[in-house]
Design a protein around this motif. Structure first.
Motif, PDB file in Angstrom:
ATOM      1  N   ALA A 154       0.844  -1.192   0.000  1.00  0.00           N
ATOM      2  CA  ALA A 154       0.000   0.000   0.000  1.00  0.00           C
ATOM      3  C   ALA A 154       0.882   1.247   0.000  1.00  0.00           C
ATOM      4  CB  ALA A 154      -0.911   0.005   1.216  1.00  0.00           C
ATOM      5  N   GLU A 155       0.523   2.213  -0.840  1.00  0.00           N
ATOM      6  CA  GLU A 155       1.313   3.430  -0.965  1.00  0.00           C
ATOM      7  C   GLU A 155       0.720   4.594  -0.188  1.00  0.00           C
ATOM      8  OE1 GLU A 155       2.018   4.300  -5.053  1.00  0.00           O
ATOM      9  OE2 GLU A 155       2.907   2.335  -5.489  1.00  0.00           O
ATOM     10  N   ASN A 156      -0.517   4.449   0.289  1.00  0.00           N
ATOM     11  CA  ASN A 156      -1.159   5.505   1.063  1.00  0.00           C
ATOM     12  C   ASN A 156      -2.285   4.899   1.896  1.00  0.00           C
ATOM     13  OD1 ASN A 156      -3.539   5.394  -0.743  1.00  0.00           O
ATOM     14  ND2 ASN A 156      -2.138   6.351  -2.230  1.00  0.00           N
ATOM     15  N   VAL A 157      -2.879   5.724   2.747  1.00  0.00           N
ATOM     16  CA  VAL A 157      -3.941   5.248   3.641  1.00  0.00           C
ATOM     17  C   VAL A 157      -5.168   4.810   2.846  1.00  0.00           C
ATOM     18  CG1 VAL A 157      -5.523   5.929   5.491  1.00  0.00           C
ATOM     19  CG2 VAL A 157      -3.123   6.624   5.586  1.00  0.00           C
ATOM     20  N   ASP A 158      -5.447   5.491   1.735  1.00  0.00           N
ATOM     21  CA  ASP A 158      -6.592   5.099   0.906  1.00  0.00           C
ATOM     22  C   ASP A 158      -6.449   3.660   0.421  1.00  0.00           C
ATOM     23  OD1 ASP A 158      -7.916   7.507   1.132  1.00  0.00           O
ATOM     24  OD2 ASP A 158      -6.902   8.397  -0.588  1.00  0.00           O
TER      25      ASP A 158
END
Length: 472
Positions: A430-434
């Motif tokens: 995962a690259e971000n919280v989204d």
């Protein structure tokens, strides 16, 4: 009062005793019935080498079978009917295994003697074992009914349903073990009708701390089972504490077959199951974890050494990267990875890696592409912090951001985190919280459908992802 360790020891001692008695009776049967048919003469019952080998080996074997079947867990909440089925099934499987380990090489007069030996040994072991177990379980059930053993319980709710629940539990002819220590109101109000019966322990948003302070083992939610918003919030808050959560059923729940209870005299409640994977599969899963992780660490140790040298050569800093992650029941642990970024990668604070992250080293990009940076986590699996398959563990820094938008993220802490997961197969890193939240639904689906077959499928897809170099 309860002492789980002592109660577990009692069951183990009785299982050992029943095993030894069954073996002694079976040994005498062999000497008096089977061997005279082979040798054509009476054989005296002498305790020879074979007897003492069985005497030493069989208790270990049967206690291990009990552990794998999950018999020694949840030691105070046993159903005698389920115990009968569990003991029968374990005895069948164990006897068949022992046939190939011990009995197959026996000298017999004909094949029917094999069948007779198996039947006699199974019967002896099953009946003696179940007799001892049901005596202890019945004694424990009697102590619970007489309120000598209890489970600290709180009611979440304050309306008519909560008062009705209090009256039902208080008026039970035979106690189900719930000792009501107080209630937690779900709505802010000046007046709480249930306060006439139980102490108000505090607001619902503090239920986790309240449960810990009062050593609570069960929480009964006095709300409608269709009130999903309240249920989700409370279950999410409580699930990390490994507390049994129960809900009062409505008529729809009863008609739909959701209500399951084992006590005729107890209050019928819906128990919110923490994990759907059967206990024996959980035990096998752990055995597989130990075997695979130990094998990988041993067989690939030269490859580990090679990667260690290459990382040290490629950039300054340690080859192994340590970081605190959150594991089962919200407990922190140290995760190990091969370092794929510069040592100052997070000088400005925690940040997730992206596919074109400039902080990656030249070798680190290759390691992440083939997920080789995860290899040291087999050590985490071996010592029990992680499993081969399970939701990926995250740092508290990101968990706090996730739960603000998706409170049910904490449900992932029901199970051990894993090296790979359904969400990891679908989305990779995962690259971000989204993306973490998007991956969350697949990890929740995994928890609700956990099985050895699903784990096997996820491992296969993970291997294919690595071979195709699709890691990111």
């Amino acid at each position: 009062m309860k002492n789980k360790a002592l109660q577990t020891v009692r069951y183990i001692i009785l299982d050992v005793l029943s095993t030894e008695l069954a073996w002694l009776a079976f040994f005498a049967f062999r000497k008096k019935i089977i061997e005279p048919r082979v040798f054509g003469m009476d054989i005296p019952v002498e305790l020879d080498r074979n007897f003492f080998l069985g005497f030493a080996f069989l208790p270990v074997f049967w206690v291990a079978m009990g552990w794998m079947s999950g018999y020694y867990r949840d030691i105070y909440r046993k159903s005698r009917l389920k115990e009968l089925g569990q003991t029968f099934l374990t005895s069948v499987i164990g006897t068949v295994m022992l046939f190939f380990i011990l009995f197959l090489d026996d000298v017999v007069d004909n094949y029917r003697s094999y069948y007779l030996s198996i039947l006699v040994y199974f019967s002896l072991h099953f009946f003696i074992t179940y007799l001892f177990r049901v005596i202890l379980t019945s004694r424990t059930a009697l102590l619970i009914q007489r309120k000598k053993i209890w489970f600290n319980t709180i009611i979440a709710g304050n309306g008519e349903k909560a008062i009705e629940l209090y009256r039902m539990i208080s008026s039970e002819k035979r106690s189900s073990g719930n000792k009501l220590v107080g209630f937690v109101p779900l709505e802010q109000s000046e007046n709480h009708p249930l306060e006439s019966y139980l102490p108000n322990l505090g607001p619902a948003n503090k239920i986790k701390a309240i449960a810990l302070l009062n050593k609570v083992e069960e929480v009964i939610l006095a709300v409608e089972s269709s009130d999903h918003t309240i249920l989700q919030k409370l279950i999410t808050d409580l699930d990390e504490r490994n507390i049994k959560i129960k809900v009062i059923p409505d008529m729809y729940d009863i008609l739909s077959g959701s209500v399951r209870f084992s006590s005729i005299f107890g209050t019928p409640l819906i128990e919110v199951s923490a994990v759907v994977m059967p206990q024996w599969q959980q035990s096998v899963k752990r055995i597989i974890d130990i075997f695979v992780s130990a094998s990988v660490l041993f067989l690939f140790s030269p490859f580990y050494l090679l990667l260690w040298i290459l990382i040290k050569t490629d950039s300054r800093g340690p080859a192994i990267y340590r970081q605190e992650r959150i594991g089962r029941w919200g407990k922190p642990f140290t995760i190990y990875k091969f370092r794929s970024m510069r040592v100052d990668a997070e000088k400005n604070g925690p940040a997730l890696a992206s596919s074109d992250d400039a902080r990656m080293t030249r070798l680190g990009r290759f390691l992440r592409k083939f997920r080789l940076d995860e290899l040291p986590q087999f050590y985490n699996v071996l010592i029990g912090n992680m499993s081969l398959v399970g939701p990926r563990p995250e740092r508290m820094f990101f968990i706090e951001q996730i739960v603000q938008r998706a409170p049910h993220y904490r449900l992932l802490h029901r199970v051990k985190p894993g090296i790979t997961s359904w969400g990891q197969v679908k989305f990779g890193y995962a690259e971000n919280v989204d993306q973490m939240i998007e991956r969350l639904k697949f990890d929740l689906l995994y928890i609700e459908n956990m099985s050895l077959s699903l784990d096997f499928k996820i491992v296969i897809y993970t291997v294919l992802t690595i071979l195709k170099a699709e890691g990111k």
